[in-house]
Design a protein around this motif. Sequence first.
Motif, mmCIF file in Angstrom:
data_model
loop_
_atom_site.group_PDB
_atom_site.id
_atom_site.type_symbol
_atom_site.label_atom_id
_atom_site.label_comp_id
_atom_site.label_asym_id
_atom_site.label_seq_id
_atom_site.Cartn_x
_atom_site.Cartn_y
_atom_site.Cartn_z
ATOM 1 N N GLU A 163 0.818 -1.175 -0.055
ATOM 2 C CA GLU A 163 0.074 -0.135 0.041
ATOM 3 C C GLU A 163 0.773 1.428 -0.083
ATOM 4 O OE1 GLU A 163 -3.424 2.009 2.944
ATOM 5 O OE2 GLU A 163 -3.302 0.007 2.633
ATOM 6 N N GLU A 164 1.726 1.454 0.863
ATOM 7 C CA GLU A 164 2.808 2.500 1.139
ATOM 8 C C GLU A 164 3.406 2.606 -0.340
ATOM 9 O OE1 GLU A 164 2.591 0.187 3.027
ATOM 10 O OE2 GLU A 164 2.013 1.139 5.048
ATOM 11 N N PHE A 165 3.971 1.696 -0.844
ATOM 12 C CA PHE A 165 4.872 1.429 -2.286
ATOM 13 C C PHE A 165 3.905 2.259 -3.227
ATOM 14 C CE2 PHE A 165 5.513 -0.534 -6.114
ATOM 15 C CZ PHE A 165 7.001 -0.141 -6.635
ATOM 16 N N GLU A 166 2.627 1.700 -3.512
ATOM 17 C CA GLU A 166 1.919 2.086 -4.381
ATOM 18 C C GLU A 166 1.576 3.679 -4.428
ATOM 19 O OE1 GLU A 166 -1.285 -1.013 -6.176
ATOM 20 O OE2 GLU A 166 -1.476 -0.619 -3.992
ATOM 21 N N ARG A 167 1.558 4.308 -3.369
ATOM 22 C CA ARG A 167 1.461 5.814 -3.189
ATOM 23 C C ARG A 167 2.672 6.332 -3.638
ATOM 24 N NH1 ARG A 167 -1.668 4.578 1.478
ATOM 25 N NH2 ARG A 167 -0.013 4.411 3.044
ATOM 26 N N ALA A 168 3.729 5.708 -3.357
ATOM 27 C CA ALA A 168 5.145 6.260 -3.798
ATOM 28 C C ALA A 168 5.364 5.904 -5.460
ATOM 29 C CB ALA A 168 6.191 5.622 -3.175
ATOM 30 N N TRP A 169 4.578 4.993 -5.867
ATOM 31 C CA TRP A 169 4.872 4.634 -7.150
ATOM 32 C C TRP A 169 4.557 5.395 -8.466
ATOM 33 C CZ3 TRP A 169 2.907 -0.575 -9.386
ATOM 34 C CH2 TRP A 169 3.521 -0.780 -10.578
ATOM 35 N N ARG A 170 3.416 6.262 -8.221
ATOM 36 C CA ARG A 170 2.651 7.199 -9.228
ATOM 37 C C ARG A 170 3.398 8.155 -9.452
ATOM 38 N NH1 ARG A 170 -1.890 4.462 -10.018
ATOM 39 N NH2 ARG A 170 -2.920 3.466 -8.470
ATOM 40 N N PRO A 171 3.993 8.323 -10.691
ATOM 41 C CA PRO A 171 4.751 9.511 -11.086
ATOM 42 C C PRO A 171 3.880 10.803 -11.062
ATOM 43 C CG PRO A 171 4.271 8.230 -13.052
ATOM 44 C CD PRO A 171 3.491 7.690 -11.883
ATOM 45 N N ALA A 172 4.528 12.006 -10.714
ATOM 46 C CA ALA A 172 3.820 13.352 -10.660
ATOM 47 C C ALA A 172 4.918 14.083 -10.980
ATOM 48 C CB ALA A 172 3.393 13.630 -9.505
#
Length: 98
Positions: free
Chosen positions: A19-28
């Motif tokens: 879950e924490e990884f998925e939040r960090a994974w999305r590029p912005a």
Amino acid sequence: MEEHFVWVTTRRLRPGALEEFERAWRPAPYPQGLLRSYAYWSDDGQEVTGVSFWASREACDAWRGSGPETQRRAAMAPYVVEEREGFYHGRELAVPQR
């Protein structure tokens, strides 16, 4: 025949970190030249494979060397145990209709 440019990353995650990884994974912001992207994860949530389709190898390389990608990788690092990646080119295979 249309050729595709594809960047594939596979990351082994720390247990319970999906879950924490998925939040960090999305590029912005989202990268220029990124056409489509997919994420696939194992049943145990400890391995994630990302597949992204690019307009060109140059577009992918520009993103990989960018500041936002460097920051994104730093944000993911606490959750990643191991990482593999590769860049490929190829085409869609025709699947016969039954």
